[in-house]
Design a protein around this motif. Sequence first.
Motif, short mmCIF file in Angstrom:
data_model
loop_
_atom_site.label_atom_id
_atom_site.label_comp_id
_atom_site.label_asym_id
_atom_site.label_seq_id
_atom_site.Cartn_x
_atom_site.Cartn_y
_atom_site.Cartn_z
N CYS A 1 -7.41 2.57 4.11
CA CYS A 1 -7.96 3.48 5.53
C CYS A 1 -7.04 4.72 5.73
N LEU A 2 -7.59 5.43 7.03
CA LEU A 2 -7.05 6.48 7.76
C LEU A 2 -7.11 6.09 9.26
N ARG B 1 -3.04 4.58 4.39
CA ARG B 1 -2.43 4.13 3.36
C ARG B 1 -3.31 3.59 2.87
N GLY C 1 -6.88 0.33 9.45
CA GLY C 1 -8.31 -0.28 7.82
C GLY C 1 -9.39 -1.71 8.86
N ARG D 1 -9.26 -5.65 4.02
CA ARG D 1 -9.18 -4.00 4.51
C ARG D 1 -7.76 -4.10 4.84
N THR D 2 -7.01 -4.84 4.74
CA THR D 2 -5.68 -4.85 4.74
C THR D 2 -5.11 -4.06 3.74
N GLY E 1 0.18 0.12 8.41
CA GLY E 1 0.17 -0.86 7.49
C GLY E 1 -0.75 -1.91 7.83
N GLY F 1 -0.57 -4.77 4.41
CA GLY F 1 -0.55 -3.71 4.10
C GLY F 1 0.18 -2.25 4.05
N GLY F 2 1.32 -2.47 4.98
CA GLY F 2 2.39 -1.86 4.58
C GLY F 2 2.86 -1.26 3.93
N ARG G 1 -12.63 -4.63 13.01
CA ARG G 1 -13.38 -3.01 12.82
C ARG G 1 -12.86 -2.87 11.26
N GLY G 2 -13.32 -2.36 10.41
CA GLY G 2 -12.70 -2.32 9.82
C GLY G 2 -14.48 -2.11 8.31
N GLU G 3 -13.90 -1.55 7.43
CA GLU G 3 -14.63 -1.55 5.79
C GLU G 3 -15.65 -2.46 5.71
N THR H 1 -11.36 -8.70 6.43
CA THR H 1 -10.10 -8.49 7.20
C THR H 1 -8.74 -7.87 6.38
N ARG I 1 0.82 -1.41 -0.37
CA ARG I 1 -0.27 -0.53 -0.21
C ARG I 1 0.93 1.24 0.03
#
Lengths: 454, 454
Positions: A300-301, A330, B221, A294-295, B217, A399-400, A284-286, A291, A198
Amino acid sequence: MKAYIQTHRERFFSELFSLLRIPSVSAKPEHRPDMERCADRLRGLLLDAGADEAAVYGTAGNPVVFGSKAVPGAEKTVLVYGHYDVQPPEPLEKWRTDPFEPVIAADPATGESAVYARGANDDKGQLFMHLKAFEFLVRTGALKHNVKFIFEGEEEIGSPSLPAWVADHADLLKADVILVSDTTMISDKVPSINCGMRGLAYLEVTVTGPDKDLHSGHYGGAVANPVNVLCEMVASLHDADGRVAIPGFYDDVVELSAADRALLARAPFDLEEYKAFLDIREVRGEKGYTTLERTGIRPCLDVCGIWGGYTGTGAKTVLPSTAHAKISMRLVPDQRSAVITDLFERHFRSIAPPEVKVEVQRCEGGDGFLIPLSSPAYQAASKAMAEVYGIEPVPSRGGGSIAILAEMQRILGIDPLLMGFGLERDTIHSPNESFLLRQLFAGMESIALFYQYY
Amino acid sequence: MKAYIQTHRERFFSELFSLLRIPSVSAKPEHRPDMERCADRLRGLLLDAGADEAAVYGTAGNPVVFGSKAVPGAEKTVLVYGHYDVQPPEPLEKWRTDPFEPVIAADPATGESAVYARGANDDKGQLFMHLKAFEFLVRTGALKHNVKFIFEGEEEIGSPSLPAWVADHADLLKADVILVSDTTMISDKVPSINCGMRGLAYLEVTVTGPDKDLHSGHYGGAVANPVNVLCEMVASLHDADGRVAIPGFYDDVVELSAADRALLARAPFDLEEYKAFLDIREVRGEKGYTTLERTGIRPCLDVCGIWGGYTGTGAKTVLPSTAHAKISMRLVPDQRSAVITDLFERHFRSIAPPEVKVEVQRCEGGDGFLIPLSSPAYQAASKAMAEVYGIEPVPSRGGGSIAILAEMQRILGIDPLLMGFGLERDTIHSPNESFLLRQLFAGMESIALFYQYY
């Protein structure tokens, strides 16, 4: 390589520890001398490992270490990237041992041996695997590719100086692949290779109410409190479905096909294990995404830090003058960091109520990227890890962010390949960062085999 | 008294400064020795001023100083209350001079002379007026009432130890009025007397997400961020009309009659001056009330401090484990601090989403109170101030809280009288706290006259 590791195990540790003992925290200017020391130490390790040449190059920021070895008749050149800077160790009180005095200890949960120190994994431990795999190939005469190493000291602060340096040294850096170990595998049961990372947009905001701290009794209820206002503004940045509520934020987000989502879903993942590891009751996420999605494939913020008013012991009754927050976003590959940073700044200023003043400071950013699974490098890495782990690695989305890789991909026209050997349990960026010896050594073996199959 | 002040002016300053130089910050346990020193210094000043006896009494917390003088044939006894503890001086970088090295300097805005130091006004400067007015009356043989002094060292942290001490020494404290100077006048043009104060409920909340700081990261999210969640929870504590959105919060709030509101509206107030003084474009508060009403007759909720995640220099990308906030609620007389504290705690726990854990810690609290304008003490104070200021003081409602006064009123059955000489410009609880010499001396004169007219 297994036997070689056994023979040189103690020396490996003393060399790795010599790197880990240097507090090369790039976020704090006072560590500048440590950056120099760390760069110089890497230069030494490169020459010891068998590089023809190795040098420390000055930049506008922290130094870059470059080393190389040419192999007569070699057809391909591998450019190894790593970073020697580390995240700040805070909060110090949560470390069981000194973050800059590495120890080999048993994992409290599993009893497995691991190196504990800031940077044990990210990224000193992982770049060290490349040094030793290289050393093994050189000393056993098995090296068949040219190898170049570039180690930077600003990855954790967004690599501000490296793009210019890379552009200035494009010829020096010519290669066929950028080999990187700075990521994690999804599980130690099933290895994975990152086929994407990301992007990142990071800003610091300041909300100012009155020009001085006020008595919360004399003014409370009549004057806008900047902390309360900041909380309202931050809360408004997500909607009820967990989506980022900044106009235009999702405009460049590409929806993955069902097939792509199915491929990523092959990665093993146990939600209950995940929650237990984090000691949380719910994730918790979009809305509408798993999961891993989501990453992996969604932006995300997050607020990385917030502060304002009286934070000492006791009960000070004050209506503060200012409140601050560090906010990270991200991004997925098609989102541009610069565009999102603009969107955020414009939106954040637009939602500020008239009772306060708002400052927005841009801190760092970088784009995400994707790697084609069909590339020879990916195939070689897959074959190597399959042999070491006895099971074929699955492609995953990290995700990073490694902002600089997208930049190098753009500047040099070379695709990166991410062979990461970190695990969730390593808690990088957190207290008690560690790296399992099992993974450290499996990484060395996998990398050595990569050179063979590439 | 004017002439007496002129004669002893220099001694007054050296005595006052000796108090101000002691950093008696009750919020910080490490200042305990300073509390002892300050109490002992006050004991000395009481005896010097003419008290028959003065002693330092130990309590569960910081010591209480009590002194008294009996006047043969006196019909009334005045109990003077003050506090020698001060607020923490932070943020230190915003002080123009050392908070504990008092100086007399010109007000940067008006050029008027003032004493600058933490406690210059709140409350060392104001209690000092009583010592000197008392000294004047004793030395000139004009004292006609018995006088008792009680000085505590825990007012800024909610006077946790004093109620028990007061209850144990009820006979010692017998009096007809509790005379206090620990408040402000609405304007230096028109004097005012506080006829009521707000109560206080102060809590600290902690929101915990994952049990460790995480890489923003790898987890951003997918895992609830406790800072974002705390912001959402805090934001939800006010509704769109600026009312506190805690069920039951307003149940005990008494709506003032139009007549009472009109009386309070007599207090001079210039909204533009107010905004200019605070450097804000707009005020903000509960819909339907004026700025003076919002602080005087309405309750409110403010975040006094918030912190979580990485707050150092640079851009650390972390998803924090915890977030914290210190929350103060100012209450009107009919609200009970204990009741509101319960309501807050229950509500705050109830709005916590399942992804986080919430801790609520009760810090301090106290009830507000009202004073009858018809009382002889109020009338005497009004007459005294009218003579000194050349204009009749208006009754006002203070937005602050002196928790202990409601307690003493309850325990001893004596009404307090608040003759405050502070001004908005004194910025108590903030950097560069100060006290105009003009007000310091006018206060001494007014207090001396109070004894004459009471």
